[in-house]
Design a protein around this motif. Structure first.
Motif, PDB file in Angstrom:
ATOM      1  N   GLU A  54       8.731  -4.220   7.120  1.00 57.47           N
ATOM      2  CA  GLU A  54       9.157  -4.179   5.720  1.00 57.47           C
ATOM      3  C   GLU A  54       8.015  -4.613   4.801  1.00 57.47           C
ATOM      4  O   GLU A  54       7.743  -3.977   3.774  1.00 57.47           O
ATOM      5  CB  GLU A  54      10.365  -5.101   5.535  1.00 57.47           C
ATOM      6  N   PHE A  55       7.336  -5.689   5.179  1.00 52.18           N
ATOM      7  CA  PHE A  55       6.226  -6.206   4.386  1.00 52.18           C
ATOM      8  C   PHE A  55       5.103  -5.177   4.251  1.00 52.18           C
ATOM      9  O   PHE A  55       4.637  -4.872   3.153  1.00 52.18           O
ATOM     10  CB  PHE A  55       5.709  -7.497   5.015  1.00 52.18           C
ATOM     11  N   LEU A  56       4.664  -4.625   5.378  1.00 50.29           N
ATOM     12  CA  LEU A  56       3.555  -3.671   5.352  1.00 50.29           C
ATOM     13  C   LEU A  56       3.928  -2.387   4.619  1.00 50.29           C
ATOM     14  O   LEU A  56       3.109  -1.826   3.889  1.00 50.29           O
ATOM     15  CB  LEU A  56       3.085  -3.365   6.770  1.00 50.29           C
ATOM     16  N   LEU A  57       5.165  -1.925   4.805  1.00 50.22           N
ATOM     17  CA  LEU A  57       5.597  -0.720   4.099  1.00 50.22           C
ATOM     18  C   LEU A  57       5.623  -0.958   2.590  1.00 50.22           C
ATOM     19  O   LEU A  57       5.251  -0.072   1.814  1.00 50.22           O
ATOM     20  CB  LEU A  57       6.955  -0.253   4.613  1.00 50.22           C
ATOM     21  N   SER A  58       6.008  -2.156   2.159  1.00 52.46           N
ATOM     22  CA  SER A  58       6.026  -2.455   0.726  1.00 52.46           C
ATOM     23  C   SER A  58       4.622  -2.506   0.135  1.00 52.46           C
ATOM     24  O   SER A  58       4.443  -2.311  -1.069  1.00 52.46           O
ATOM     25  CB  SER A  58       6.759  -3.772   0.457  1.00 52.46           C
ATOM     26  N   LEU A  59       3.626  -2.756   0.967  1.00 53.43           N
ATOM     27  CA  LEU A  59       2.232  -2.769   0.510  1.00 53.43           C
ATOM     28  C   LEU A  59       1.587  -1.383   0.527  1.00 53.43           C
ATOM     29  O   LEU A  59       0.452  -1.224   0.101  1.00 53.43           O
ATOM     30  CB  LEU A  59       1.396  -3.708   1.389  1.00 53.43           C
ATOM     31  N   GLY A  60       2.298  -0.378   1.056  1.00 50.45           N
ATOM     32  CA  GLY A  60       1.778   0.986   1.041  1.00 50.45           C
ATOM     33  C   GLY A  60       1.064   1.423   2.300  1.00 50.45           C
ATOM     34  O   GLY A  60       0.263   2.358   2.267  1.00 50.45           O
ATOM     35  N   ILE A  61       1.374   0.805   3.435  1.00 51.73           N
ATOM     36  CA  ILE A  61       0.690   1.175   4.678  1.00 51.73           C
ATOM     37  C   ILE A  61       0.953   2.630   5.069  1.00 51.73           C
ATOM     38  O   ILE A  61       0.067   3.294   5.600  1.00 51.73           O
ATOM     39  CB  ILE A  61       1.048   0.211   5.828  1.00 51.73           C
ATOM     40  N   ALA A  62       2.156   3.141   4.769  1.00 56.44           N
ATOM     41  CA  ALA A  62       2.468   4.534   5.144  1.00 56.44           C
ATOM     42  C   ALA A  62       1.592   5.510   4.357  1.00 56.44           C
ATOM     43  O   ALA A  62       1.084   6.484   4.922  1.00 56.44           O
ATOM     44  CB  ALA A  62       3.944   4.826   4.910  1.00 56.44           C
ATOM     45  N   GLN A  63       1.395   5.238   3.068  1.00 54.49           N
ATOM     46  CA  GLN A  63       0.553   6.105   2.247  1.00 54.49           C
ATOM     47  C   GLN A  63      -0.902   6.041   2.718  1.00 54.49           C
ATOM     48  O   GLN A  63      -1.604   7.053   2.743  1.00 54.49           O
ATOM     49  CB  GLN A  63       0.647   5.698   0.773  1.00 54.49           C
ATOM     50  N   ARG A  64      -1.349   4.852   3.107  1.00 46.94           N
ATOM     51  CA  ARG A  64      -2.723   4.704   3.601  1.00 46.94           C
ATOM     52  C   ARG A  64      -2.918   5.485   4.899  1.00 46.94           C
ATOM     53  O   ARG A  64      -3.907   6.194   5.067  1.00 46.94           O
ATOM     54  CB  ARG A  64      -3.029   3.221   3.817  1.00 46.94           C
ATOM     55  N   ALA A  65      -1.967   5.378   5.806  1.00 49.00           N
ATOM     56  CA  ALA A  65      -2.063   6.108   7.071  1.00 49.00           C
ATOM     57  C   ALA A  65      -2.059   7.610   6.818  1.00 49.00           C
ATOM     58  O   ALA A  65      -2.798   8.359   7.466  1.00 49.00           O
ATOM     59  CB  ALA A  65      -0.915   5.716   7.998  1.00 49.00           C
ATOM     60  N   GLU A  66      -1.243   8.046   5.863  1.00 52.46           N
ATOM     61  CA  GLU A  66      -1.198   9.480   5.538  1.00 52.46           C
ATOM     62  C   GLU A  66      -2.540   9.949   4.984  1.00 52.46           C
ATOM     63  O   GLU A  66      -3.032  11.020   5.345  1.00 52.46           O
ATOM     64  CB  GLU A  66      -0.090   9.749   4.522  1.00 52.46           C
ATOM     65  N   ARG A  67      -3.159   9.141   4.108  1.00 52.59           N
ATOM     66  CA  ARG A  67      -4.463   9.511   3.549  1.00 52.59           C
ATOM     67  C   ARG A  67      -5.534   9.586   4.630  1.00 52.59           C
ATOM     68  O   ARG A  67      -6.420  10.426   4.569  1.00 52.59           O
ATOM     69  CB  ARG A  67      -4.890   8.518   2.468  1.00 52.59           C
ATOM     70  N   LEU A  68      -5.461   8.688   5.599  1.00 54.26           N
ATOM     71  CA  LEU A  68      -6.435   8.728   6.688  1.00 54.26           C
ATOM     72  C   LEU A  68      -6.256   9.981   7.524  1.00 54.26           C
ATOM     73  O   LEU A  68      -7.220  10.563   8.010  1.00 54.26           O
ATOM     74  CB  LEU A  68      -6.321   7.473   7.558  1.00 54.26           C
ATOM     75  N   GLY A  69      -4.987  10.373   7.709  1.00 55.04           N
ATOM     76  CA  GLY A  69      -4.676  11.648   8.340  1.00 55.04           C
ATOM     77  C   GLY A  69      -5.130  11.821   9.777  1.00 55.04           C
ATOM     78  O   GLY A  69      -5.406  12.936  10.193  1.00 55.04           O
ATOM     79  N   THR A  70      -5.227  10.741  10.519  1.00 57.55           N
ATOM     80  CA  THR A  70      -5.653  10.848  11.915  1.00 57.55           C
ATOM     81  C   THR A  70      -4.508  10.455  12.837  1.00 57.55           C
ATOM     82  O   THR A  70      -3.628   9.677  12.454  1.00 57.55           O
ATOM     83  CB  THR A  70      -6.847   9.928  12.204  1.00 57.55           C
ATOM     84  N   PRO A  71      -4.504  10.962  14.049  1.00 56.83           N
ATOM     85  CA  PRO A  71      -3.483  10.544  15.017  1.00 56.83           C
ATOM     86  C   PRO A  71      -3.522   9.031  15.269  1.00 56.83           C
ATOM     87  O   PRO A  71      -2.477   8.404  15.438  1.00 56.83           O
ATOM     88  CB  PRO A  71      -3.841  11.326  16.281  1.00 56.83           C
ATOM     89  N   ASP A  72      -4.719   8.448  15.264  1.00 58.78           N
ATOM     90  CA  ASP A  72      -4.828   6.996  15.466  1.00 58.78           C
ATOM     91  C   ASP A  72      -4.148   6.226  14.339  1.00 58.78           C
ATOM     92  O   ASP A  72      -3.500   5.205  14.582  1.00 58.78           O
ATOM     93  CB  ASP A  72      -6.293   6.565  15.561  1.00 58.78           C
ATOM     94  N   ALA A  73      -4.299   6.705  13.111  1.00 65.96           N
ATOM     95  CA  ALA A  73      -3.670   6.033  11.968  1.00 65.96           C
ATOM     96  C   ALA A  73      -2.157   6.107  12.077  1.00 65.96           C
ATOM     97  O   ALA A  73      -1.460   5.124  11.802  1.00 65.96           O
ATOM     98  CB  ALA A  73      -4.155   6.648  10.656  1.00 65.96           C
TER      99      ALA A  73
END
Length: 76
Positions: free
Chosen positions: A33-52
């Motif tokens: 919940e904490f990480l999602l509220s900080l925008g981790i999903a958007q960051r992972a999407e921008r990185l666009g890699t399977p590792d992310a």
């Protein structure tokens, strides 16, 4: 990623001690919940890699670290 900062914490005791010293306390909340509220999903999407994407699932997934670990914020 080279050091583990995991600890067993009595959040109630920590929050009480922090408040006694004048700190504001938020949480504890689940890590996911904490990480999602900080925008981790958007960051992972921008990185666009399977590792992310794998890291996102590991850090926020309900069956992974997302519900296993908690976060509490102290400020003051």
């Amino acid at each position: 990623g080279e050091a583990d900062l995991t600890a067993h914490v009595d959040f109630m005791a920590l929050a009480g001690a922090a408040r006694q010293e004048g700190a504001e306390v938020s949480g504890p909340v689940e890590q996911g919940e904490f990480l999602l509220s900080l925008g981790i999903a958007q960051r992972a999407e921008r990185l666009g890699t399977p590792d992310a994407q794998a890291a996102l699932l590991r850090l926020t997934g309900a069956d992974q670290m997302g519900m296993l670990f908690r976060v509490m914020l102290l400020s003051g």
